[in-house]
Design a protein around this motif. Structure first.
Motif, PDB file in Angstrom:
ATOM      1  N   LEU A  14      45.352  31.880  47.783  1.00  0.00           N
ATOM      2  CA  LEU A  14      44.522  31.828  49.001  1.00  0.00           C
ATOM      3  C   LEU A  14      44.288  30.377  49.415  1.00  0.00           C
ATOM      4  O   LEU A  14      43.753  29.584  48.632  1.00  0.00           O
ATOM      5  N   LYS A  15      44.678  30.058  50.641  1.00  0.00           N
ATOM      6  CA  LYS A  15      44.468  28.701  51.155  1.00  0.00           C
ATOM      7  C   LYS A  15      42.979  28.449  51.356  1.00  0.00           C
ATOM      8  O   LYS A  15      42.245  29.342  51.759  1.00  0.00           O
ATOM      9  N   ASN A  16      42.538  27.236  51.143  1.00  0.00           N
ATOM     10  CA  ASN A  16      41.149  26.824  51.394  1.00  0.00           C
ATOM     11  C   ASN A  16      40.123  27.679  50.658  1.00  0.00           C
ATOM     12  O   ASN A  16      39.019  27.882  51.151  1.00  0.00           O
ATOM     13  N   SER A  17      40.471  28.163  49.477  1.00  0.00           N
ATOM     14  CA  SER A  17      39.537  29.081  48.796  1.00  0.00           C
ATOM     15  C   SER A  17      38.230  28.387  48.424  1.00  0.00           C
ATOM     16  O   SER A  17      37.195  29.042  48.275  1.00  0.00           O
ATOM     17  N   GLU A  18      38.248  27.056  48.315  1.00  0.00           N
ATOM     18  CA  GLU A  18      37.005  26.350  47.949  1.00  0.00           C
ATOM     19  C   GLU A  18      35.981  26.385  49.080  1.00  0.00           C
ATOM     20  O   GLU A  18      34.798  26.152  48.859  1.00  0.00           O
ATOM     21  N   ARG A  19      36.420  26.714  50.289  1.00  0.00           N
ATOM     22  CA  ARG A  19      35.489  26.763  51.431  1.00  0.00           C
ATOM     23  C   ARG A  19      34.932  28.180  51.668  1.00  0.00           C
ATOM     24  O   ARG A  19      34.197  28.416  52.612  1.00  0.00           O
ATOM     25  N   ILE A  20      35.352  29.103  50.834  1.00  0.00           N
ATOM     26  CA  ILE A  20      34.949  30.506  51.028  1.00  0.00           C
ATOM     27  C   ILE A  20      34.021  30.926  49.886  1.00  0.00           C
ATOM     28  O   ILE A  20      34.229  30.531  48.744  1.00  0.00           O
ATOM     29  N   ASP A  21      33.006  31.709  50.204  1.00  0.00           N
ATOM     30  CA  ASP A  21      32.139  32.254  49.156  1.00  0.00           C
ATOM     31  C   ASP A  21      32.700  33.580  48.653  1.00  0.00           C
ATOM     32  O   ASP A  21      33.129  34.419  49.452  1.00  0.00           O
ATOM     33  N   PHE A  22      32.673  33.764  47.343  1.00  0.00           N
ATOM     34  CA  PHE A  22      33.156  35.009  46.740  1.00  0.00           C
ATOM     35  C   PHE A  22      31.974  35.723  46.088  1.00  0.00           C
ATOM     36  O   PHE A  22      31.241  35.127  45.303  1.00  0.00           O
ATOM     37  N   TYR A  23      31.808  36.969  46.451  1.00  0.00           N
ATOM     38  CA  TYR A  23      30.727  37.792  45.888  1.00  0.00           C
ATOM     39  C   TYR A  23      31.359  38.890  45.039  1.00  0.00           C
ATOM     40  O   TYR A  23      32.141  39.701  45.539  1.00  0.00           O
ATOM     41  N   ILE A  24      31.001  38.892  43.766  1.00  0.00           N
ATOM     42  CA  ILE A  24      31.665  39.778  42.808  1.00  0.00           C
ATOM     43  C   ILE A  24      30.897  41.085  42.644  1.00  0.00           C
ATOM     44  O   ILE A  24      29.681  41.085  42.433  1.00  0.00           O
ATOM     45  N   PHE A  25      31.623  42.210  42.728  1.00  0.00           N
ATOM     46  CA  PHE A  25      31.014  43.526  42.486  1.00  0.00           C
ATOM     47  C   PHE A  25      31.937  44.353  41.588  1.00  0.00           C
ATOM     48  O   PHE A  25      32.986  43.890  41.168  1.00  0.00           O
ATOM     49  N   HIS A  26      31.517  45.588  41.299  1.00  0.00           N
ATOM     50  CA  HIS A  26      32.292  46.574  40.513  1.00  0.00           C
ATOM     51  C   HIS A  26      32.390  46.234  39.023  1.00  0.00           C
ATOM     52  O   HIS A  26      33.250  46.746  38.305  1.00  0.00           O
ATOM     53  N   LYS A  33      41.376  32.393  59.905  1.00  0.00           N
ATOM     54  CA  LYS A  33      40.822  31.025  60.019  1.00  0.00           C
ATOM     55  C   LYS A  33      39.305  30.982  59.855  1.00  0.00           C
ATOM     56  O   LYS A  33      38.761  30.018  59.351  1.00  0.00           O
ATOM     57  N   ASP A  34      38.607  32.032  60.327  1.00  0.00           N
ATOM     58  CA  ASP A  34      37.143  31.984  60.283  1.00  0.00           C
ATOM     59  C   ASP A  34      36.578  32.758  59.080  1.00  0.00           C
ATOM     60  O   ASP A  34      35.450  33.220  59.108  1.00  0.00           O
ATOM     61  N   LEU A  35      37.369  32.855  58.013  1.00  0.00           N
ATOM     62  CA  LEU A  35      36.925  33.624  56.837  1.00  0.00           C
ATOM     63  C   LEU A  35      35.817  32.878  56.086  1.00  0.00           C
ATOM     64  O   LEU A  35      36.005  31.759  55.641  1.00  0.00           O
ATOM     65  N   LYS A  36      34.650  33.519  55.978  1.00  0.00           N
ATOM     66  CA  LYS A  36      33.493  32.877  55.334  1.00  0.00           C
ATOM     67  C   LYS A  36      33.222  33.415  53.941  1.00  0.00           C
ATOM     68  O   LYS A  36      32.743  32.684  53.076  1.00  0.00           O
ATOM     69  N   ALA A  37      33.461  34.710  53.759  1.00  0.00           N
ATOM     70  CA  ALA A  37      33.075  35.316  52.477  1.00  0.00           C
ATOM     71  C   ALA A  37      34.006  36.458  52.115  1.00  0.00           C
ATOM     72  O   ALA A  37      34.476  37.184  52.994  1.00  0.00           O
ATOM     73  N   VAL A  38      34.280  36.582  50.830  1.00  0.00           N
ATOM     74  CA  VAL A  38      35.089  37.694  50.327  1.00  0.00           C
ATOM     75  C   VAL A  38      34.282  38.427  49.264  1.00  0.00           C
ATOM     76  O   VAL A  38      33.848  37.825  48.279  1.00  0.00           O
ATOM     77  N   PHE A  39      34.048  39.694  49.509  1.00  0.00           N
ATOM     78  CA  PHE A  39      33.401  40.550  48.517  1.00  0.00           C
ATOM     79  C   PHE A  39      34.519  41.208  47.730  1.00  0.00           C
ATOM     80  O   PHE A  39      35.288  41.997  48.277  1.00  0.00           O
ATOM     81  N   ILE A  40      34.635  40.830  46.443  1.00  0.00           N
ATOM     82  CA  ILE A  40      35.798  41.255  45.669  1.00  0.00           C
ATOM     83  C   ILE A  40      35.385  41.783  44.309  1.00  0.00           C
ATOM     84  O   ILE A  40      34.393  41.349  43.740  1.00  0.00           O
ATOM     85  N   GLU A  41      36.163  42.722  43.829  1.00  0.00           N
ATOM     86  CA  GLU A  41      35.835  43.364  42.563  1.00  0.00           C
ATOM     87  C   GLU A  41      36.288  42.561  41.345  1.00  0.00           C
ATOM     88  O   GLU A  41      37.291  41.850  41.403  1.00  0.00           O
ATOM     89  N   ILE A  42      35.513  42.639  40.274  1.00  0.00           N
ATOM     90  CA  ILE A  42      35.987  42.328  38.915  1.00  0.00           C
ATOM     91  C   ILE A  42      35.416  43.448  38.052  1.00  0.00           C
ATOM     92  O   ILE A  42      34.200  43.640  38.029  1.00  0.00           O
ATOM     93  N   SER A  43      36.268  44.197  37.371  1.00  0.00           N
ATOM     94  CA  SER A  43      35.788  45.383  36.635  1.00  0.00           C
ATOM     95  C   SER A  43      35.739  45.181  35.133  1.00  0.00           C
ATOM     96  O   SER A  43      34.844  45.689  34.459  1.00  0.00           O
ATOM     97  N   PHE A  44      36.740  44.478  34.593  1.00  0.00           N
ATOM     98  CA  PHE A  44      36.893  44.423  33.136  1.00  0.00           C
ATOM     99  C   PHE A  44      36.852  42.989  32.611  1.00  0.00           C
ATOM    100  O   PHE A  44      37.167  42.046  33.332  1.00  0.00           O
ATOM    101  N   PRO A  45      36.505  42.820  31.302  1.00  0.00           N
ATOM    102  CA  PRO A  45      36.566  41.488  30.683  1.00  0.00           C
ATOM    103  C   PRO A  45      38.022  41.067  30.436  1.00  0.00           C
ATOM    104  O   PRO A  45      38.929  41.908  30.463  1.00  0.00           O
ATOM    105  N   ASN A  46      38.203  39.780  30.191  1.00  0.00           N
ATOM    106  CA  ASN A  46      39.558  39.225  30.031  1.00  0.00           C
ATOM    107  C   ASN A  46      40.393  39.944  28.972  1.00  0.00           C
ATOM    108  O   ASN A  46      41.590  40.102  29.128  1.00  0.00           O
TER     109      ASN A  46
END
Ligand code: ZN
Ligand code: ZN
Length: 261
Positions: free
Chosen positions: A215-227, A178-191
């Motif tokens: 993912l429910k309520n994904s618009e309220r969460i910040d996503f930070y892309i790495f990798h 419920k209190d999820l604020k941010a997800v640090f998630i990988e993207i490695s390759f192009p489409n």
């Protein structure tokens, strides 16, 4: 929570470091880049480390950090290394096995404590990570045994995935926080490398967008892309920007992020 990006790339060259996030000066998420970016003094502040999986780009600097800690003769106590059992077993069996590198889980520092201490965790189990933080390992889907981590400071949660491809179990768990604020998630390759990404347990911008639907309520969460693979940086950034999502941010080495709430 203060997050300092010591490295955020899925490859290494003179301008790009492999992945490590420093949380509140004392905690590390993965160990791809530590010793070249943190002074010895700051290395001595490290209390605990989460290891998502044993690929070298996520563990190599654990070796050099341990080595520095014994030479500095100034460890405050063992540095705790958290991970799921198969990951920690591999680390001990194949890396710190007194052949590839000394076994710093056995070697003691000048104060009598082991330099490193293994702390096995199970998926779904909440564990104290340090004074102010708790962690919980979450399922990820990579090409070897792996987990991500939820980090909670009593007020809010963030998630660090490590490497992962499409992974229904990950989103099932994240939807319940419920209190999820941010997800640090990988993207490695192009489409255009979608099949390779799936085969090797990684994401493309398109696959990332498809995963978010679970993912429910994904618009309220910040996503930070790495990798991001440095050689595909331009095209991947273009493809991420085309998703047109204001809450998706691409990390750079050296970024410092404050997660409030
Ligand atoms: Zn990996
Ligand atoms: Zn990796």
């Amino acid at each position: 929570m203060k997050i300092e990006v010591l490295g955020c790339y899925g490859g290494v060259d003179p301008k790009h470091n492999p992945v490590t996030l420093l949380v509140n000066e004392k905690y590390l998420l993965d160990a791809g880049t530590i010793v070249k970016e943190l002074s010895l003094k700051r290395q001595e502040n490290i209390e605990s480390i989460c290891i998502t999986h044993c690929h070298l780009d996520h563990i190599k600097d654990l070796c050099f950090l341990a080595d520095n800690m014994i030479l500095s003769g100034n460890t405050k106590g063992s540095i705790k290394v958290f991970g799921i059992d198969p990951v920690l077993n591999m680390l001990k069996k194949y890396v710190m096995n007194n052949k590839i590198w000394p076994d710093f889980f056995e070697i003691r520092g000048t104060k009598g404590n082991h330099i490193l201490k293994l702390v096995p965790v199970e998926i779904g189990e909440k564990t104290k990570f340090g004074g102010e933080l708790n962690i919980e390992a979450v399922a990820t889907c990579h090409s070897c045994d792996s987990s991500g981590f939820v980090i909670n400071d009593g007020k809010k949660s963030i998630v660090y995935t490590g490497d992962t491809g499409p992974c229904p179990a990950l989103w099932r768990r994240l939807s319940k926080i419920k209190d999820l604020k941010a997800v640090f998630i990988e993207i490695s390759f192009p489409n255009k490398m979608r099949e390779l990404a799936k085969l090797t347990g990684h994401l493309t911008p398109e696959l990332f967008a498809e995963e978010l639907k679970a993912l429910k309520n994904s618009e309220r969460i910040d996503f930070y892309i790495f990798h991001i693979k440095p050689q595909f940086q331009k095209i991947i950034k273009r493809e991420i920007n085309k998703l047109n999502m204001k809450n998706v941010h691409i990390l750079n080495d050296g970024d410092v992020i404050e997660i409030d709430g």
